[in-house]
Structures are given as C-alpha cells and as structure tokens.
Design a protein around this motif. Structure first.
Motif, short mmCIF file in Angstrom:
data_model
loop_
_atom_site.label_atom_id
_atom_site.label_comp_id
_atom_site.label_asym_id
_atom_site.label_seq_id
_atom_site.Cartn_x
_atom_site.Cartn_y
_atom_site.Cartn_z
N LEU A 256 0.82 -1.21 0.00
CA LEU A 256 0.00 0.00 0.00
C LEU A 256 0.85 1.26 0.00
CD1 LEU A 256 -2.93 -0.75 2.50
CD2 LEU A 256 -3.19 -0.01 0.13
N ARG B 196 -4.41 2.09 -3.96
CA ARG B 196 -5.34 2.57 -2.94
C ARG B 196 -6.75 2.75 -3.51
NH1 ARG B 196 -3.95 3.75 1.89
NH2 ARG B 196 -1.76 3.86 2.50
N TYR C 295 -8.20 -0.62 -3.30
CA TYR C 295 -8.24 -1.16 -1.94
C TYR C 295 -9.28 -0.47 -1.06
CZ TYR C 295 -6.60 -2.16 2.84
OH TYR C 295 -6.53 -2.52 4.16
N GLU C 296 -9.34 0.85 -1.13
CA GLU C 296 -10.13 1.60 -0.16
C GLU C 296 -11.60 1.66 -0.54
OE1 GLU C 296 -8.18 5.35 0.03
OE2 GLU C 296 -6.46 4.59 1.15
N THR D 34 -1.27 4.26 7.09
CA THR D 34 -1.34 3.43 5.89
C THR D 34 -2.63 2.64 5.83
OG1 THR D 34 1.07 3.19 5.98
CG2 THR D 34 -0.11 1.68 4.52
#
Length: 672
Positions: free
Chosen positions: A17, A80, A83-84, A423
């Motif tokens: 990440l 990201r 992922y987020e 993170t």
C-alpha cells in the motif's frame, strides 16, 4: 493458526500500500519482515504465492506490473483506489434501511458478511444502526447445506456438479450445471441454470441436493442468457390447474380446502348446527388432490370425479392397514456439507479482522468488549490481536515505523488506542459477499409495507449508492440472487393493516386458522412487530388467548379488526429469539419417528427434523418434535402408504383409526 503468517501478510499489505511503484518478488523478500525465514528460493516462492492467493481471496487487490524495467521482471503493489472503500454518504432514512438489510441475514450463513460490511461502513463514517426500527424483523435462512458452495459458484461464475434426488426417485442422479443465479421462493432456495447433462435450462431445489457440491474450476466463466428472469423461471415450474373436483366437507372443518375452493355451497344443518357443505376445488393432478383431501380424514370426501374418488379410497385403505416398520439405522444421515460459504484458514480471518479494526478504532472511542461481540471472540483473543498488530508496520520496522497500540489500556480498561497507522486508516473495500448480502437484503425489504412509506424512495437510493461503491462485479452477483416474498393482494392488505396498528399502538382481533390443527380461533393480539421469514410474513404479538407471545402467519388470518383500545403488552414480555427460526421447540413436545418412502423424502426438506437416517431402498427415518400430535396424524394421512409412524404407538393407531373412519364414506365397492 500461525501468528507469524498473519504478521507477515499484514506487513506485506502495508508495504504494497505504501509503495509508489511495483516491487519485484526479490525486493519484497528483502524488505518485508517474515520472508527472511524462508530457507531457500523455492520455499520463498511457495510462501509468497500462497500469501498473494490468500490476500486476494480476502478481497485485497494485488496489482501486477513491471517491477524491473531492465529485466522486465513482474512487480506487485496495492492500488489505494482499488483497496479503499469509496466514500458513501447516506441520509438518515437510507442508513436505516441499510441496517435493516443487514439484519435480514442475522441468523443465516451470510450473517458474518453482512455484519462485516456494516463494520467497514461505520469505519468510513456511515451512521448505520442495525437496532433501528425494532418493530421490523426481515429474516432470511440458508439451512440447505448446498447453499454455501452454490452461492460461491454463482459469485465466481463457475460450473457445479452435484447429486440430485427428484421427488419419488430412489437414487440421486449426477448433475453438472452452469448456474445463472439463486432464487428464494416461499422460504426455499433454488438454483437456475443450464444442465449440461440434459442440454437444457433446469431448476434445482437446494434442499434436494445430496452430498457435497463440487465447484468446477476449469473452462470459461458461466454467462447467464441476457434478459432471463430467474424468479419467473422458478415460479413457472407449476402449470395452472385444469381440472376441478367436487367435495363434501364437514361444517367448520377443512378450512384450507374452503379457502382454495372456487365455490362453497352450504348444506343442511342438523339440530347441533353440524352438517356437510359442498366445495368445487381446482387441482393439478389426482395424486396431489388425494394427498390434500386425505389429510382431513373423515371430515372431507371426494364426490367426483370417479377416478379421484377411487384413488383416495385405495389410499385410505392402505393407510388403515397395520404396517411393519421398515427398520433401519437410528444414526444421522450421511448427507453432509457445510451450510456456510467456505472460509479460509484462521490466520486469514485474523488478518481481515485487523484490517477492519484499525480504521474503525482510529479516532473513535472503541472498547474491547464491543469488538469481541462483533467478531464472536473472547476479550482475551481481541487483546491477542492487538498485540500482533503492535509488531507490524512500515518496512524498516523501527519504533517510528511500527503501529502503536496501548496494550495496557486494552487489558486494564478495555479501551482500544491505536496510532501511527495512517497506511491502514481507510477501510477496505467491500468484498463481493459483503456487498451482495446487503443488496439482496434490500430486495427482501420490499416485501414489508413499511418500505412504501420511506420518504423519497430510500430503498432505491441506498441500493444505487451501494452498487456504485461496490462495483460492477458485485452488482452482477446481487442480480443473480433473487429474494422476494410473494404475497397475494389479501395478505398484502392484512400486512399493511397490521403495520398501521403497530404504529398506532392499537389492539387487534384475529380470526386465525391454526397451522397445526384444522381449527379457527378468535384471538385478541397486542402487536409487537412484523417478521418476514422463510418466505412468509408474520405478525408477532402478545396473544391474550394463550397468555404468551405468538407468531401469526398472515396468510392464515381469515379476518382482522383493529380495535379502538390500546395495545398493552405485559411488563417484562419481550419479542422472541428467532435465531433458530420461527418454530419454537419445547421439552413438552411429542417426539415422533416416521419411516418415509423415497416419494415422501420431501418431509425432511419442508420440516425441521431432529435426525434423518437412511433406510434400505432409498427411504429415510425422520424424527421430529411437535406440540400438536394431531398435526402429525394429518400429515401421515396425506402421505398414506408412503409413510409409517414408527413411534409413538398411539399416534400410529390414531392414523389407522381415522383412515378407517374416512374410508367408510366411500363404500366397499369403491376400492378396485
């Protein structure tokens, strides 16, 4: 569980990440704490490949790109954006319906996925409350052992293979199916798809799948035909009845037959008010008509057609004869399988928990007991998770790189204090199971009359926002799982009136047809909530006739009157725990053992059984509990020679006696 494995995988997530470029496998081996333990290059490759696979299975997207521009060697990172969890803004009414959607799966195999979805949404600042609107209880059950792997196959668009036993078959047949979706109709789950063995579209009831379902990994992805309506396919399995029968039924009896009749002609009454009425009843086929009428014993008689009259006479004659038990093992059935979607190793579970916990705890007042309750852990296990988190961080792993956790506060006061974890500050994107469980739960809410009153179409709005945040793949899965409670206009009207009485705090008067007995009772009920479970809507309320909380299936409410007096539930009386379903068991129940022929195996699919054991010839021995032995008598009368009561003896004798009383209505010459 390997604590070191979880530490290594968490460190790998943090590393990928935080990097701006793709890292090669060798760079990861040198950088990420834990890979140095690999004794050889081949051992490292096996370890790394396994970690990548398990992270992806947990919903963590590992991106592949060029890691070394000179050699062209592959590299890895986590975007990201992928992922987020995207930002979701919900209005108060939208947050309410989303909490209700998650509640629908509370007692089912996708309950964990729905709960985790809400946990992530709360971490993102979405104000979801699963305890809001306590009067509403949507509930979905997934008791079929095959549900988990079939859901997984639909999610991953993979073919499946399984053994399937149709009603009346002695042996199960092997089927290989390309599943297009899953449908819940009247509390039962069905899979719709292309049957490779038959070369045609087929519908399979999951409760009739025997043994394990195999998900086939090879070959192309399954693609459902464009425009196929899964619910219509399942609902269209039955044709419209083309025939009608003339019956005579006793006064104030055979209420279920009366409700389905095209016409009811009252007959003459004797001095006590009793007598016979004449019904015209539509039906699909003669065996079905025989089972339905025979279940009422001497209180219902087929007049015509002659073929149906002869068939029911033969059915009753066989039932009235004493029959020896088929014998067999009293052990549990051999059919196995898990009722929940496959879970990964426990280290993967721990990793997912930590990735959810960090963004949830950052900047919030979070306590160990709260986290323990959500994940079903002991408080000691939660502290163990926190101590593992304390050992992870950015490559370099100096005190300034590691995540900060106040373990003393966690142990002494239960407070969870986490720092230096930027993170992992954003919650992980919803997995396909998590998002789809909420979207499907929203579909179930459409069956509740209260959904019509949500201002501005909150159901539609929150569904659109959830689909947009979850992505196209999740929307496709949600569309492939159809859940809907089908009710007729009369039941829908009853449901709306119950909801109005609940809101107004008014008492109800019901004329109610018992689900166990052929009996109509008058009830005064103080409404406490509405429940949708097993495909049917229920009213939950305090029944003054029984002096206790009862559930009333709304399609059995014959008349409903809203009374002018206020509802007054006695102090200390609460709503029922439905974690085990609507059926409430008691030590006072009668335990009944039935020997069922292959054609009657459906009893084990439609009713909750204590145990099911295979018998020679494809039959089964089923043991069940009931508060009303008279209901078992009706069930066995309908099944006829396909079922024998092994115990208790008094129930078996009552079945034979009632069959003989019913047979007397047909005359000796009717049996051929």
């Amino acid at each position: 569980m390997s604590r070191r494995k979880t530490e290594r995988q968490l460190n790998l997530v943090i590393c990928l990440l935080s990097t701006r470029r793709h890292l090669t496998a060798q760079e990861i081996r040198k950088t990420v704490l834990g890979y140095a333990e690999a004794e050889s290059e081949s051992a490292f490759k096996r370890m790394f490949e396994r970690d990548k696979r398990e992270l992806r299975d947990s919903g963590i997207p590992i991106q592949v790109g060029t890691g070394d521009a000179v050699s062209g060697e592959e590299g890895y990172r986590i975007s990201r954006t992928d992922y987020e969890l995207p930002e979701i803004e919900l209005l108060p009414d939208e947050a309410l319906v989303l909490g209700l959607a998650a509640r629908a799966w509370r007692h089912a195999s996708l309950g964990e996925a729905a709960a985790n979805a809400l946990f992530k949404l709360r971490a993102a600042g979405v104000p979801v409350d699963t305890e809001a609107a306590p009067g509403l209880t949507p509930a979905m059950r997934t008791d079929e052992p095959s549900f988990g792997p079939v859901w997984q196959a639909v999610r991953d668009r993979r073919p499946i293979a399984f053994d399937y036993r149709k009603p009346g078959q002695e042996r199960a047949e092997r089927r290989e199916v390309e599943p297009w979706g899953i449908v819940n109709l009247r509390g039962h789950w069905y899979v719709v798809g292309h049957d490779r063995m038959r070369g045609a579209r087929r519908v399979f009831r999951l409760g009739r799948v025997r043994g394990e379902v195999t998900v086939l990994r090879g070959g192309p992805d399954v693609v459902a035909p464009e425009g196929v309506d899964l619910r219509s396919v399942v609902a269209g399995q039955h044709t419209e009845p083309e025939r009608s029968a003339v019956l005579r039924v006793r006064t104030d009896a055979a209420h279920d037959l009366r409700r389905g009749a095209l016409r009811v002609v009252p007959g003459e009454r004797d001095t006590s008010g009793g007598g016979w009425d004449t019904l015209t009843l539509p039906y699909y086929d003669t065996p079905g008509l025989v089972r339905r009428v025979a279940s009422f014993g001497a209180r219902a008689v087929v007049v015509e057609p002659a073929g149906a009259r002869e068939a029911i006479a033969a059915h009753l004659a066989a039932t009235a004869e004493p029959a020896a038990s088929a014998g067999g093992s009293d052990g549990p059935a051999a059919d196995g399988g898990s009722g929940a979607p496959a879970r990964g190793p426990r280290s993967a579970d721990q990793l997912r928990r930590l990735l959810m916990l960090v963004p949830y705890a950052l900047g919030r007042d979070v306590r160990v007991p709260e986290v323990a309750e959500h994940f079903g852990l002991s408080e000691r296990q939660v502290v163990a998770d926190l101590s593992l988190l304390w050992m992870c961080g950015l490559p370099g792993y100096t005190p300034g790189d590691l995540i900060e956790v106040d373990l003393d506060a966690a142990r002494e006061t239960g407070e969870i204090i986490i720092g230096n974890a930027d993170t992992l500050a954003q919650p992980l994107r919803l997995t396909a199971d998590e998002a789809a469980s909420l979207v499907v739960g929203l579909a179930l809410l459409e069956a509740l009359p209260e959904a019509e009153g949500l201002e501005g179409g909150a159901l539609k709005r929150v569904g659109e926002k959830l689909r947009a945040a979850a992505g196209a793949a999740v929307a496709s899965l949600a569309d492939a799982v159809q859940v809907r409670v089908e009710v007729d206009e009369q039941v829908a009207d009853t449901q709306r009136r119950c909801a109005d009485a609940l809101d107004a705090g008014r008492r109800l008067h019901l004329r109610y047809l018992s689900g166990y007995l052929d009996q109509v009772t008058e009830r005064h009920v103080d409404p406490m909530g509405l429940v949708v479970q097993d495909g049917y809507p229920f009213l939950e309320g305090y029944c003054h006739l029984r002096g206790d909380v009862r559930l009333f299936r709304l399609d059995r409410v014959l008349e409903l009157t809203v009374l002018p007096e206020a509802a007054r539930v006695p102090e200390g009386v609460g709503r029922r725990d439905l974690s085990a379903g609507v059926l409430q068991r008691s030590e006072r129940d009668t335990v009944v053992t039935l020997d069922l022929d292959p054609s009657a195996r459906w009893v084990t699919e439609d009713y909750v059984c204590e145990s099911v054991a295979e018998l020679p010839g494809g039959g089964v021995r089923a043991t069940l509990r009931t508060p009303a032995p008279a209901w078992v008598v009706r069930l066995v009368l309908g099944l006829g020679p396909a079922c024998r009561v092994a115990a208790p003896a008094e129930v078996a004798e009552e079945v034979r006696a009632e069959a003989a009383r019913a047979l007397a209505h047909y005359g000796a010459g009717a049996v051929r």
